[in-house]
Write an enzyme that holds these catalytic residues in place. Structure first.
Site, PDB file in Angstrom:
ATOM      1  N   LYS A 130     -34.262  -5.951  12.931  1.00  0.00           N
ATOM      2  CA  LYS A 130     -35.715  -5.793  12.920  1.00  0.00           C
ATOM      3  C   LYS A 130     -36.206  -5.282  14.277  1.00  0.00           C
ATOM      4  CE  LYS A 130     -36.871  -9.546   9.707  1.00  0.00           C
ATOM      5  NZ  LYS A 130     -37.481  -8.682   8.663  1.00  0.00           N
ATOM      6  N   ARG A 145     -32.995 -12.461  -0.808  1.00  0.00           N
ATOM      7  CA  ARG A 145     -32.632 -12.418  -2.226  1.00  0.00           C
ATOM      8  C   ARG A 145     -31.174 -12.822  -2.435  1.00  0.00           C
ATOM      9  NH1 ARG A 145     -34.324  -6.228  -2.524  1.00  0.00           N
ATOM     10  NH2 ARG A 145     -35.661  -6.999  -0.841  1.00  0.00           N
TER      11      ARG A 145
HETATM   12  N1  BES Z   1     -38.129 -12.146   5.869  1.00  0.00           N
HETATM   13  C1  BES Z   1     -38.332 -10.781   5.579  1.00  0.00           C
HETATM   14  C2  BES Z   1     -39.661 -10.513   4.888  1.00  0.00           C
HETATM   15  C3  BES Z   1     -40.911 -10.774   5.673  1.00  0.00           C
HETATM   16  C4  BES Z   1     -41.566  -9.733   6.292  1.00  0.00           C
HETATM   17  C5  BES Z   1     -41.460 -12.031   5.718  1.00  0.00           C
HETATM   18  C6  BES Z   1     -42.738  -9.977   6.981  1.00  0.00           C
HETATM   19  C7  BES Z   1     -42.615 -12.281   6.416  1.00  0.00           C
HETATM   20  C8  BES Z   1     -43.262 -11.256   7.048  1.00  0.00           C
HETATM   21  C9  BES Z   1     -37.244 -10.272   4.657  1.00  0.00           C
HETATM   22  O1  BES Z   1     -36.000 -10.854   4.800  1.00  0.00           O
HETATM   23  C10 BES Z   1     -37.077  -8.809   4.931  1.00  0.00           C
HETATM   24  O2  BES Z   1     -36.768  -8.462   6.038  1.00  0.00           O
HETATM   25  N2  BES Z   1     -37.319  -7.973   3.926  1.00  0.00           N
HETATM   26  C11 BES Z   1     -37.215  -6.565   4.059  1.00  0.00           C
HETATM   27  C12 BES Z   1     -36.607  -6.059   2.790  1.00  0.00           C
HETATM   28  C13 BES Z   1     -36.256  -4.607   2.847  1.00  0.00           C
HETATM   29  C14 BES Z   1     -35.143  -4.363   3.828  1.00  0.00           C
HETATM   30  C15 BES Z   1     -35.858  -4.165   1.468  1.00  0.00           C
HETATM   31  C16 BES Z   1     -38.600  -5.981   4.269  1.00  0.00           C
HETATM   32  O3  BES Z   1     -39.554  -6.434   3.611  1.00  0.00           O
HETATM   33  O4  BES Z   1     -38.738  -5.110   5.109  1.00  0.00           O
HETATM   34 ZN    ZN Z   2     -34.789  -9.979   6.276  1.00  0.00          ZN
END
Ligand code: BES
Ligand code: ZN
Ligand code: ZN
Length: 491
Positions: free
Chosen positions: A270, A344
Site C-alpha cells: 500500500k 477475502r
Molecule cells: N483492508 C483493505 C480495504 C480497505 C481500504 C479498508 C480502505 C479500509 C479502508 C483491503 O484489504 C484492500 O486492500 N483491498 C484492496 C482490494 C484490491 C486490491 C482488489 C482495495 O480495496 O484496494
Molecule cells: Zn489489503
C-alpha cells in the site's frame, strides 16, 4: 457509562440537558421552562434540529448549573437518529463545560415510542461520552454521571424505563468494545493479544471462546488463511466464539469478522497514506466480538457462533507473492493476483469452517474489505451483497431502528464470472470495476447456498473525523444493527 432514572423536581447536579422540539409548546410550570419560553420569544433558540444554546443559572446556595438546550426539530419529523445525534452533541457540550453530574430531561414525542426515545437518548449520550485516551500520559477518560428524568410526569413506570436504559447501556458498551479493539495499534493488538482480549470479554459477557493455533489451523487445511498469515512473525489464530441461548432450537447463526490486525498490502504494498489506518483492518472482527458480548449479556434466545481468522498481512522472505496459486479449506484453488486483496482469502476459510465445522445455517460476514465500497457509497453507508431477500429485509428493518446505514449492491452471475481464473478455480481480483461486488462474490463462492449477508464496512468502520456521537477512529459499526436483527426475531 453511569446512567440512572430518577424524577426529581429540584434539578440537582451541575448540568442539565433539555432537548426541545421545535413545535412543542412549553409548559411553563417550572423555572427552566420559563427560561426557555423567554429564549423562544427572543428568538435566541428555536429548537431546530441540532441547534444548541447554553446558559448558566444559580440554584440554591449559590450553586451554578450549566443548562444545555438542544433542538430536535419538528415532532412529526423526529426519529431515533435525530435523538441520538442531538443528545450526542449535548453530551459533548457538557464535557466541554466540564460538567460532572448531568440531569437530562426525557423527550415527549407523539411519533416515537417511549422505548425508542429512552434507548436513543442513552445511546446518544453514552456513545458521545466515549474517548480513547489510554496512551496519553494524562489518561483521563470522560466520566459523567447521567440522570434521566421527567420534570412534568410523576407516575412513570420506573421498571420499564430502567429496562430500556439497561438494554441501551449494554449496546453502548458493546459498541465501545468494538471501538476500543479497532483503535488499538497493531504493535499492541496482534492475533495472540486479540485472543487474550476475546477471552476476557467472553468471560465477562458469558460466551465460550475456543482458539486454534497455527498447527491446528494447518490441520484444518486453511491454506488461504495461512498464505496471508505466513509473511508475519506474529502467528495467526483462529478464534471461535459460541453462545447457546436457545438449546431447544437447532438453528445456528454464523458471524464471520475480518481480523487483519494489520494490513500492509504485502508485496502489492500500500502507499504510505493508505497504511496508517490499517491497524483498523480488524474492524469486522471487533464488531462481531462486540455483538457477541451484547447478545450474551442480554441472554437473547438464539444460538450464535462467531469466527475470526486473525493474522497480519506483511512482507518477508516467507510472505505469499502475486502469482502464487494457493489452496483453501473448501478445496478450491485460488490464483493470487494481488496480495492486498487478502481479506477475502482469510474470510473464505472462516466461512467454510463456520458452515462445515460449526454447522451454521446462515452467515453474516463483516469486513473492511474494499476501497471500492467507499468509492461507491462513501463512508457513512455499509455496502451489502446478499443471496437472500428475506435476510436482507431483516437487515433493513433492524437498520431503521439503529440509524446505521446499509445499501444493497447487485449480485448478478456476471460478477461471479469476473473472479474465475484461467489456471485455478478462482482468482482474488475481479478486475478494475465493481470491486466491492466481486470481493463479495468471491466470498459468495464459499457460502454453499446458505442465506448470507456480506457487509463491507471499509468506509463505515473508521471515521476520519468526529461527528455527533463518535470520535475520529473506530465507530463500532454495525454492532447495534446485528444485535437488533437478532432481537427482532425474539418476538
Ligand atoms: N483492508 C483493505 C480495504 C480497505 C481500504 C479498508 C480502505 C479500509 C479502508 C483491503 O484489504 C484492500 O486492500 N483491498 C484492496 C482490494 C484490491 C486490491 C482488489 C482495495 O480495496 O484496494
Ligand atoms: Zn489489503
Ligand atoms: Zn485488508
Amino acid at each position: 457509562m453511569k446512567i440512572t432514572f430518577n424524577n426529581f423536581s429540584c434539578l440537582q447536579g451541575d448540568g442539565v440537558i433539555v432537548p426541545i422540539l421545535e413545535d412543542k409548546l412549553i409548559t411553563p410550570n417550572d423555572e427552566i421552562n420559563n427560561m426557555l419560553a423567554h429564549l423562544k420569544d427572543s428568538e435566541k433558540f428555536e429548537g431546530k434540529k441540532g441547534e444548541i444554546f447554553t446558559f448558566t443559572r444559580t440554584c440554591g446556595e449559590g450553586k451554578i448549573q450549566d443548562i444545555i438546550v438542544v433542538g430536535l426539530g419538528r415532532d412529526k419529523e423526529l426519529n431515533n437518529e435525530i435523538i441520538r445525534k442531538s443528545l450526542g452533541s449535548a453530551c459533548k457540550k457538557a464535557i466541554a463545560l466540564k460538567c460532572k453530574k448531568v440531569f437530562i430531561k426525557i423527550i415527549n414525542s407523539t411519533v416515537i415510542s417511549e422505548k425508542d426515545i429512552i434507548k436513543s437518548m442513552v445511546e446518544g449520550l453514552g456513545l458521545a461520552e466515549y474517548s480513547f485516551n489510554r496512551y496519553k500520559k494524562d489518561k483521563k477518560e470522560n466520566s459523567l454521571d447521567f440522570t434521566l428524568g421527567n420534570t412534568e410526569k410523576e407516575n412513570q413506570e420506573d421498571n420499564k424505563i430502567n429496562e430500556y436504559i439497561k438494554e441501551a447501556k449494554l449496546l453502548v458498551e458493546a459498541t465501545i468494545i468494538a471501538r476500543n479493539l479497532t483503535n488499538e495499534p497493531a504493535n499492541i493488538l496482534y492475533p495472540e493479544t486479540l485472543v487474550e482480549r476475546v477471552g476476557e470479554i467472553g468471560r465477562e459477557s458469558g460466551f465460550e471462546v475456543e482458539v486454534f493455533d497455527e498447527k491446528q489451523i494447518k490441520s484444518l487445511k486453511m491454506d488461504a488463511f495461512l498464505s496471508v498469515a505466513k509473511g508475519s512473525d506474529n502467528p495467526p489464530r483462529l478464534i471461535v466464539m459460541r453462545y447457546n441461548g436457545n438449546p431447544q432450537d437447532s438453528n445456528i447463526l454464523g458471524l464471520v469478522g475480518k481480523g487483519l490486525t494489520y494490513d500492509s498490502g504485502g508485496y502489492s504494498i500500500k502507499p504510505t497514506d493508505g497504511m496508517v489506518t490499517m491497524k483498523g483492518d480488524m474492524g469486522g472482527a471487533a464488531s462481531v466480538i462486540g455483538t457477541m458480548s451484547a447478545i450474551a449479556k442480554s441472554n437473547l434466545r438464539i444460538n450464535v457462533v462467531a469466527v475470526v481468522a486473525a493474522c497480519e498481512n506483511l512482507i518477508s522472505g516467507r510472505a505469499y507473492k502475486p502469482g502464487d496459486i494457493i489452496g483453501s479449506m473448501a478445496g478450491k484453488t485460488i490464483e493470487v493476483l494481488n496480495t492486498d486483496a487478502e481479506g477475502r482469502l482469510t474470510l473464505v476459510d472462516a466461512v467454510n469452517y463456520i458452515i462445515e465445522k460449526e454447522n451454521a445455517d446462515e452467515v453474516i460476514d463483516i469486513a473492511t474489505l474494499t476501497g471500492a465500497a467507499v468509492v461507491a457509497l462513501g463512508d457513512k453507508v455499509t455496502a451489502v451483497v446478499s443471496n437472500n431477500n428475506e435476510f436482507y429485509n431483516e437487515l433493513e428493518e433492524a437498520a431503521k431502528v439503529t440509524g446505521e446505514k446499509f445499501w444493497r449492491l447487485p449480485y448478478f452471475d456476471e460478477y461471479k464470472e469476473q473472479i474465475k481464473s484461467e489456471i485455478a478455480d478462482l482468482k482474488n481480483l475481479g478486475g478494475k470495476y465493481g470491486g466491492a461486488i466481486t470481493a463479495g462474490a468471491f466470498v459468495g463462492e464459499f457460502v454453499k447456498d446458505k442465506p448470507w449477508l456480506h457487509l463491507d464496512i471499509a468506509g463505515t468502520a473508521w471515521a476520519d473525523s468526529a461527528s455527533e456521537y463518535s470520535i475520529k477512529g473506530g465507530t463500532g459499526v454495525p454492532v447495534r444493527t446485528i444485535y437488533q436483527l437478532i432481537k427482532n426475531r425474539q418476538k
